[in-house]
Design an enzyme around this catalytic site. Structure first.
Site, mmCIF file in Angstrom:
data_model
loop_
_atom_site.group_PDB
_atom_site.id
_atom_site.type_symbol
_atom_site.label_atom_id
_atom_site.label_comp_id
_atom_site.label_asym_id
_atom_site.label_seq_id
_atom_site.Cartn_x
_atom_site.Cartn_y
_atom_site.Cartn_z
ATOM 1 N N GLN A 193 0.754 -1.189 0.004
ATOM 2 C CA GLN A 193 0.017 -0.129 -0.075
ATOM 3 C C GLN A 193 0.632 1.133 0.085
ATOM 4 O O GLN A 193 0.329 2.370 0.236
ATOM 5 C CB GLN A 193 -0.918 -0.039 1.123
ATOM 6 C CG GLN A 193 -2.028 -1.226 1.268
ATOM 7 C CD GLN A 193 -2.935 -1.224 0.090
ATOM 8 O OE1 GLN A 193 -3.099 0.125 -0.319
ATOM 9 N NE2 GLN A 193 -3.736 -2.190 -0.102
ATOM 10 N N SER A 213 2.810 -5.524 -5.026
ATOM 11 C CA SER A 213 1.737 -6.014 -5.917
ATOM 12 C C SER A 213 1.247 -5.000 -6.874
ATOM 13 O O SER A 213 0.985 -3.932 -6.451
ATOM 14 C CB SER A 213 0.645 -6.249 -4.864
ATOM 15 O OG SER A 213 -0.487 -6.967 -5.372
ATOM 16 N N GLY A 214 1.180 -5.502 -8.159
ATOM 17 C CA GLY A 214 0.798 -4.775 -9.203
ATOM 18 C C GLY A 214 -0.690 -4.036 -9.238
ATOM 19 O O GLY A 214 -1.226 -3.124 -9.599
ATOM 20 N N HIS A 215 -1.696 -5.047 -8.648
ATOM 21 C CA HIS A 215 -2.998 -4.747 -8.861
ATOM 22 C C HIS A 215 -3.331 -3.747 -7.917
ATOM 23 O O HIS A 215 -4.522 -3.198 -7.894
ATOM 24 C CB HIS A 215 -3.986 -6.116 -8.862
ATOM 25 C CG HIS A 215 -4.242 -6.742 -7.516
ATOM 26 N ND1 HIS A 215 -5.210 -6.380 -6.928
ATOM 27 C CD2 HIS A 215 -3.522 -7.476 -6.857
ATOM 28 C CE1 HIS A 215 -5.281 -7.088 -5.805
ATOM 29 N NE2 HIS A 215 -3.842 -7.778 -5.834
ATOM 30 N N THR A 251 8.249 -19.243 -16.896
ATOM 31 C CA THR A 251 8.135 -18.026 -17.923
ATOM 32 C C THR A 251 7.350 -16.924 -17.299
ATOM 33 O O THR A 251 6.485 -16.730 -16.736
ATOM 34 C CB THR A 251 7.289 -18.600 -18.916
ATOM 35 O OG1 THR A 251 7.892 -19.711 -19.584
ATOM 36 C CG2 THR A 251 7.455 -17.638 -20.134
ATOM 37 N N CYS A 342 -14.619 -12.258 8.082
ATOM 38 C CA CYS A 342 -15.908 -13.135 7.748
ATOM 39 C C CYS A 342 -16.249 -13.577 9.172
ATOM 40 O O CYS A 342 -15.556 -14.375 9.762
ATOM 41 C CB CYS A 342 -15.925 -14.048 6.580
ATOM 42 S SG CYS A 342 -15.501 -13.081 5.225
#
Length: 750
Positions: A193, A213-215, A251, A342
Site C-alpha cells: 500500500q 503488488s501490481g493490482h 516463464t 468474515c
C-alpha cells in the site's frame, strides 16, 4: 436490460484497482506484438528480455534500490512466502529453532503475513514462537515491545502502510530501533500500500525483503515484484527452468510486466503524470470526508493525520454496523468495503480490535480508499454521489434531522429488527402516530429511537416478554434516548402498566398471557387487530426450531410444557409465533411448523407422559442455545426452500416464461430508495408489472397482512442473493409453492 441509473463510484482501491489505460494498452501490446519468451535467443525473445530488464531498472529507480535483487512474482502473497521461507531456512541452518526463537509481526499486518509465518514455521519444523507486536490506538507499533523481544527474534515483519486504516509506520525510526537491538534479524516490510502514496528509498535502509503488488497500483492482477537486499539469504520459492537469474522459475508474465513498465513510467514523470501530487491527494481526502459528514454528521475517523497515507479513510458511525452502510452505498452504486473478517455473527475488524478501539467502531468500520491516480472529476463525482444519500438516510430515519417527519410506507405496521440471534419488534400505528416496542436489545436501541423520533411517533410502551438472562433489555436505554426516562414509573418489571393485561394501540390490541417456564415471570403477547388475532410474541417459550432453555435460574421444564399447551389453546395452528431469539435465520414459526420440525413439541401438544418428553426437550433446549453460532450463518438451499435458483444472465427469458411472476425486492427500505430494483429489470416485464418491495424486516408483517400469496410465483431479489435466499427458505417453510431466488442479486445485474 434497462441501463443503470447511476455510474459506479469505485472507492475500494486498497482491495484492487482498475488498470490504467496505458497499462492495459501495454499488456495488450505484449500479448499481441511483443509476445516473445524472454528466455528465447531470437530477436523476438531479445525484445521481450529488453522489456523485462527495462521494467526491472524502473522498479529499482522508483523504490531507490541501487543494489540487491528485484524478482518479478505473481503478487505480494508470493513475495511474502518467498521472504519468509528464505529467512526461516537461513535461521534453521544457523541452529536457531525452538520455542525460545521468536518470529515477530505487527498485530495489524495483512493476514498473509501471520498465516504464512505459522505455516512455514510448522512445515520447516522450526517450532519457533510466532508473536504479534502490539500497536497503540493510532495503529503505531509498540517500540517497547520490540525492544524487549527482538533479541530473541530471527525475523520481524512490519508494514509500510496498513491496508485497512492507511496507518503508516515510521520506517526510519523503526530501522534505528531494530538494528540497534538486533543487527542480524531478518526484516520484511510489506510495501503493497506504499508505492505511489508515500516516499520510499530502500537503498538508505537495511530492509531485507519488500514485496509489492501490481493490482493495488493500476496494473493487472497476477503480477508483482519482490526486493531482496544484497547478501540477504534467498531461497527460490519456485524451482524449474531457472528464470529470473535462478531466483524464480517459470516463464515470466510479460504482459503483466509490460503493464508495470507503463505504471512505473507514469510514476517517474516529473510533469503530466496520471498520478497526483501528495498535496492533491490530501485535498481529495478532505473533500470526501466532508461529503461523508453531510450524510453522517456523527462520523468518527478510526485513523487520521499524521499517522496515515492520504488515500485511505477508515470511519465508523454510531448506531451503524458496517453492513448497514455497505448495503446503502452499494445500492447507490458506491463501492466501499468493511475491511472486516468474515463471521457468522456481526463481523469486526481485527485491525481496529488490535488498536484497542471500542467494539462499535470495529463492528461498524468502513474503509473508503481511492487511488493516487484519481482525477478531480472522479473525486467531485464521488462526493456528489455520497452527499446525495443525505436525503435517503433522513427519509428512513437512519440519522435524525430537523426535517418535517413523514411516515414512509415501510415505517408502519410490524417491524422485525435483528441483531445476530436477537429479535426486537416495533409496532407502529400510522393513524394514531403511536409506537410500541417489544423485547428491545441494546445494539438496536439507537436505531429504534431514530425510527420513533424521526417519524414523530409517540411511544406507547416498551415491553419485554421475560427478564433476559443472556443479554440486557434496552428498555431503560430506549426511554432515555427518547427523553422520557420517567415513563417506566407505574410499570412492572416487563414494562406493562401495573394491574393491566391489555394495551390498545390504535386498531391494535395487545393481550398479555402468563407463560412461565423459561423464566418464572415470562409472558407471551397476543396481537389482535379489530378483534382478529394476527400473531403472538412468544419470547423464549417457542422458538423457530425449538424452545427456550430451562437450565437457567428460575427455569422449569414442566412449567414450560404447560405454557406451550396453554398457548396452543389460544392461537391457531398457523398463527405466526414471533420469538425473542432466532438462531437459524427462520424469522418466525407456528404451532404446525414447530410440531413438524420438533416431534417433542408434538408430544407435548398431545399430552404424552412427561417421562417420554422431558429429558429430550431439556437437551434440545440446551443444544439449540449452544449451537447459536452455527445457526447464525446461512444454510443450504434445498428444493423445498426455493423452487429454483435463477442466474442473472437468464433473467429476461425466465420472466417471459412466467408471465404471472411477481418480483419481490427484499432489501431494506434505505437500499430501495438509494437504488430502485426496477432499473435492472427488462422493460417488457415492467410494462405489465411493478416490483413489490417487502424488506426482510417487514416479512412477518407481509405474511400477517397477506401481502404474499402461497400460489403466486415469486422471484426474490436482494443485493447479493443471500438475503433473498433466506427469504425463500422462510416462505418455503410456510408452504409457498413457487419461490425463486435471483442468484448473485443486483450485484450481477449492474
Amino acid at each position: 436490460m434497462k441501463g443503470a441509473a447511476h455510474t459506479e463510484v469505485y472507492l475500494d482501491n486498497n482491495a484492487t484497482t482498475p488498470a490504467l489505460p496505458v497499462a492495459a494498452e501495454a499488456a495488450m501490446h505484449a500479448m499481441q506484438r511483443g509476445y516473445g519468451n524472454p528466455s528465447s535467443s531470437h530477436a523476438t525473445g531479445i525484445k521481450a528480455k529488453a522489456e523485462l530488464e527495462t521494467t526491472r531498472a524502473l522498479a529499482r529507480q522508483l523504490i531507490g534500490a541501487r543494489s540487491g535483487d528485484i524478482v518479478f512474482t505473481s503478487g505480494a502473497t508470493e513475495g511474502i512466502q518467498a521472504s519468509i521461507v528464505s529467512a526461516l531456512m537461513a535461521a534453521r541452518a544457523q541452529g536457531k529453532t525452538g520455542a525460545a526463537t521468536l518470529l515477530l509481526y505487527g498485530a495489524t499486518e495483512h493476514k498473509a503475513v501471520p498465516e504464512s509465518l505459522k505455516h512455514w514455521n510448522r512445515v520447516l519444523q522450526l517450532n519457533a514462537t510466532v508473536k504479534a507486536i502490539p500497536v497503540d490506538q493510532h495503529g503505531v507499533l509498540d517500540s517497547g515491545f520490540i525492544r524487549e523481544h527482538l533479541t530473541s527474534a530471527v525475523m520481524i515483519c512490519t508494514m509500510a502502510a496498513n491496508n485497512e486504516t492507511g496507518v503508516k509506520q515510521d520506517l526510519v525510526a523503526l530501522e534505528q530501533l531494530i538494528r540497534s537491538v538486533n543487527p542480524q534479524v531478518y526484516w520484511m516490510v510489506d510495501c503493497v500500500q506504499a508505492l505511489g502514496k508515500m516516499s520510499l528509498n530502500i537503498a538508505d535502509t537495511s530492509i531485507d525483503y519488500a514485496p509489492f503488488s501490481g493490482h493495488k497500483l493500476y496494473a493487472p492482477k497476477g503480477i508483482g515484484f519482490l526486493y531482496v537486499r544484497k547478501d540477504t539469504p534467498y531461497q527460490p520459492f519456485i524451482a524449474g527452468g531457472g528464470q529470473e537469474s535462478g531466483l524464480r522459475s517459470g516463464t515470466e508474465n510479460l504482459p503483466g510486466i509490460a503493464a508495470l513498465h507503463a505504471i512505473f513510467s507514469e510514476l517517474a514523470k516529473t510533469s503530466g503524470s496520471a498520478f497526483q501530487t501528495e498535496a492533491t491527494l490530501w485535498h481529495y481526502r478532505q473533500q470526501l470526508i466532508a461529503a461523508l459528514r453531510q450524510v453522517f454528521p456523527a462520523l468518527v475517523l478510526n485513523s487520521d493525520i499524521p499517522h496515515v497515507v492520504p488515500t485511505t479513510i477508515n470511519f465508523s458511525v454510531p448506531g451503524f454496523y458496517s453492513k448497514d452502510i455497505m448495503d446503502l452505498f452499494d445500492a447507490a452504486g458506491i463501492r466501499v468495503s468493511s475491511g472486516s473478517a468474515c463471521s457468522s455473527k456481526v463481523p469486526s475488524s481485527f485491525v481496529l480490535d488490535a488498536m484497542g478501539l471500542d467494539s462499535w467502531r470495529s463492528q461498524g468500520a468502513i474503509r473508503l480508499s481511492f487511488g493516487p491516480a484519481m482525477t478531480k472529476a472522479e473525486c467531485d463525482h464521488a462526493c456528489q454521489a455520497i452527499a446525495a444519500l443525505k436525503a435517503v438516510v433522513s427519509k428512513h430515519c437512519l440519522v435524525l434531522t430537523d426535517a418535517t417527519p413523514t411516515l414512509e410506507i415501510h415505517a408502519r405496521g410490524l417491524l422485525q429488527l435483528k441483531h445476530e440471534a436477537l429479535c426486537s419488534y416495533v409496532l407502529i400505528c400510522p393513524d394514531s402516530l403511536e409506537a410500541l416496542v417489544i423485547d428491545p436489545v441494546l445494539p438496536l436501541a439507537g436505531r429504534i429511537a431514530n425510527i420513533i423520533q424521526g417519524h414523530g411517533l409517540q411511544l406507547k410502551a416498551v415491553l419485554d416478554t421475560h427478564l433476559h438472562q443472556d443479554h440486557q433489555s434496552a428498555r431503560t436505554e430506549l426511554l432515555t434516548l427518547l427523553g422520557n426516562p420517567c415513563a417506566a414509573r407505574g410499570c412492572d418489571v416487563l414494562g406493562w402498566p401495573e394491574h393491566s393485561t391489555e394495551i390498545q394501540l390504535g386498531p391494535y390490541q395487545l393481550t398479555r398471557l402468563a407463560t412461565p417456564g423459561h423464566t418464572p415471570e415470562a409472558v407471551s403477547i397476543l396481537l389482535y387487530k379489530q378483534q382478529q388475532l394476527l400473531c403472538a410474541f412468544t419470547g423464549d417459550v417457542i422458538l423457530p426450531g425449538g424452545v427456550g432453555r430451562t437450565d437457567l435460574p428460575g427455569g422449569d421444564i414442566s412449567a414450560l410444557a404447560n405454557s406451550i399447551r396453554l398457548l396452543a389453546g389460544k392461537v391457531g395452528q398457523h398463527t405466526l409465533l414471533l420469538s425473542s431469539h432466532d438462531y437459524a435465520q427462520r424469522f418466525f414459526t407456528s404451532l404446525a411448523l414447530a410440531a413438524t420440525e420438533q416431534p417433542l413439541i408434538q408430544a407435548l401438544l398431545n399430552n404424552q407422559p412427561h417421562t417420554e418428553w422431558q429429558p429430550q426437550l431439556q437437551q434440545q433446549a440446551v443444544t439449540l442455545q449452544q449451537a447459536s453460532s452455527y445457526f447464525c450463518g446461512l444454510v443450504e438451499v434445498s428444493l423445498s426452500d426455493a423452487t429454483d435458483v435463477i442466474a442473472p444472465a437468464h433473467l429476461a427469458n425466465f420472466l417471459q416464461q412466467w408471465p404471472q411472476m411477481q418480483v419481490v425486492d427484499v432489501r431494506e427500505p434505505h437500499e430501495q430508495s438509494a437504488g430502485a430494483l426496477a432499473q435492472y429489470l427488462p422493460a417488457a416485464y415492467l410494462a405489465q408489472h411493478s416490483v413489490q418491495e417487502i424488506p426482510l424486516s417487514k416479512l412477518a408483517d407481509a405474511v400477517i397482512h397477506r401481502q404474499l400469496h402461497c400460489e403466486q410465483p415469486l422471484l426474490l431479489v436482494c443485493r447479493s442473493g443471500n438475503r433473498s435466499l433466506v427469504a425463500c427458505k422462510v416462505l418455503g417453510r410456510l408452504g409457498f409453492k413457487q419461490v425463486f431466488n435471483l442468484k448473485g442479486g443486483t450485484a450481477l445485474l449492474c
